[in-house]
Design a protein around this motif. Structure first.
Motif, PDB file in Angstrom:
ATOM      1  N   ARG A 116       0.819  -1.210   0.000  1.00  9.73           N
ATOM      2  CA  ARG A 116       0.000   0.000   0.000  1.00  9.73           C
ATOM      3  C   ARG A 116       0.859   1.269   0.000  1.00  9.73           C
ATOM      4  O   ARG A 116       0.590   2.206  -0.746  1.00  9.73           O
ATOM      5  N   VAL A 117       1.886   1.313   0.815  1.00  9.19           N
ATOM      6  CA  VAL A 117       2.725   2.514   0.915  1.00  9.19           C
ATOM      7  C   VAL A 117       3.441   2.767  -0.409  1.00  9.19           C
ATOM      8  O   VAL A 117       3.484   3.893  -0.905  1.00  9.19           O
ATOM      9  N   TRP A 118       3.993   1.721  -0.989  1.00  9.32           N
ATOM     10  CA  TRP A 118       4.684   1.843  -2.274  1.00  9.32           C
ATOM     11  C   TRP A 118       3.721   2.326  -3.347  1.00  9.32           C
ATOM     12  O   TRP A 118       4.048   3.220  -4.134  1.00  9.32           O
TER      13      TRP A 118
ATOM     14  N   LEU B 178       3.953   5.784  -5.526  1.00  8.47           N
ATOM     15  CA  LEU B 178       3.933   5.806  -6.995  1.00  8.47           C
ATOM     16  C   LEU B 178       2.817   6.709  -7.505  1.00  8.47           C
ATOM     17  O   LEU B 178       3.015   7.498  -8.429  1.00  8.47           O
ATOM     18  N   GLU B 179       1.653   6.585  -6.903  1.00 12.52           N
ATOM     19  CA  GLU B 179       0.522   7.398  -7.342  1.00 12.52           C
ATOM     20  C   GLU B 179       0.822   8.886  -7.172  1.00 12.52           C
ATOM     21  O   GLU B 179       0.582   9.685  -8.079  1.00 12.52           O
ATOM     22  N   ASN B 180       1.379   9.257  -6.046  1.00 10.87           N
ATOM     23  CA  ASN B 180       1.735  10.660  -5.824  1.00 10.87           C
ATOM     24  C   ASN B 180       2.769  11.137  -6.834  1.00 10.87           C
ATOM     25  O   ASN B 180       2.663  12.230  -7.388  1.00 10.87           O
ATOM     26  N   GLU B 181       3.779  10.315  -7.076  1.00 10.42           N
ATOM     27  CA  GLU B 181       4.839  10.680  -8.012  1.00 10.42           C
ATOM     28  C   GLU B 181       4.296  10.864  -9.426  1.00 10.42           C
ATOM     29  O   GLU B 181       4.622  11.836 -10.109  1.00 10.42           O
ATOM     30  N   TYR B 182       3.443   9.936  -9.863  1.00 10.63           N
ATOM     31  CA  TYR B 182       2.974   9.995 -11.238  1.00 10.63           C
ATOM     32  C   TYR B 182       1.821  10.965 -11.442  1.00 10.63           C
ATOM     33  O   TYR B 182       1.529  11.351 -12.564  1.00 10.63           O
TER      34      TYR B 182
END
Length: 130
Positions: free
Chosen positions: A50-52, A56-60
């Motif tokens: 979940r954290v990863w 990723l979602e925030n980064e992309y």
């Protein structure tokens, strides 16, 4: 990133000599994003950290601003150096960013939705255990 830049202002225009660096960087970023999208497509919700996935979602989600800046730089280079080798390739790579980003975000959403539908069942099942 951009620590020497005033908030809300465009970074200084890059010289055409930076075109090979821009090409290499964008190629690498797209390869990484495609690989992540493939990795996520192969994952089950149980395998997804979940954290990863959140990272990723925030980064992309933030990639759109970088793509817009690269599109503006590409337009400036096309005006100033219309025959420069690599501009067409850079334009193709810039055009590939959004579809790849959307694929990655769709895979993250799939995992999140599947995980959210599983969690109530898991919680309900855990209350009946002694």
């Amino acid at each position: 990133m951009g620590s020497d830049q005033v908030a809300g202002q465009e970074p200084a225009e890059l010289g055409i000599e930076m075109l090979p660096v821009a090409l290499a960087g964008l190629r690498a970023e797209l390869a990484e994003a495609r690989g992540l999208a493939r990795e996520l497509a192969a994952m089950t919700p149980e395998q997804a950290d979940r954290v990863w996935c959140d990272q990723l979602e925030n980064e992309y989600h933030d990639v759109g601003a970088g793509q817009a800046a690269m599109e503006r730089q590409l337009a400036r280079w096309r005006l100033d150096h219309p025959r420069a080798a690599g501009l067409d390739e850079l334009a193709e790579l810039v055009a590939d960013v959004e579809p790849v980003r959307q694929e990655l975000l769709q895979q993250l959403a799939r995992l999140r939705c599947a995980r959210n539908t599983m969690e109530p069942a898991e919680k309900a099942g855990s209350t009946t255990d002694p």
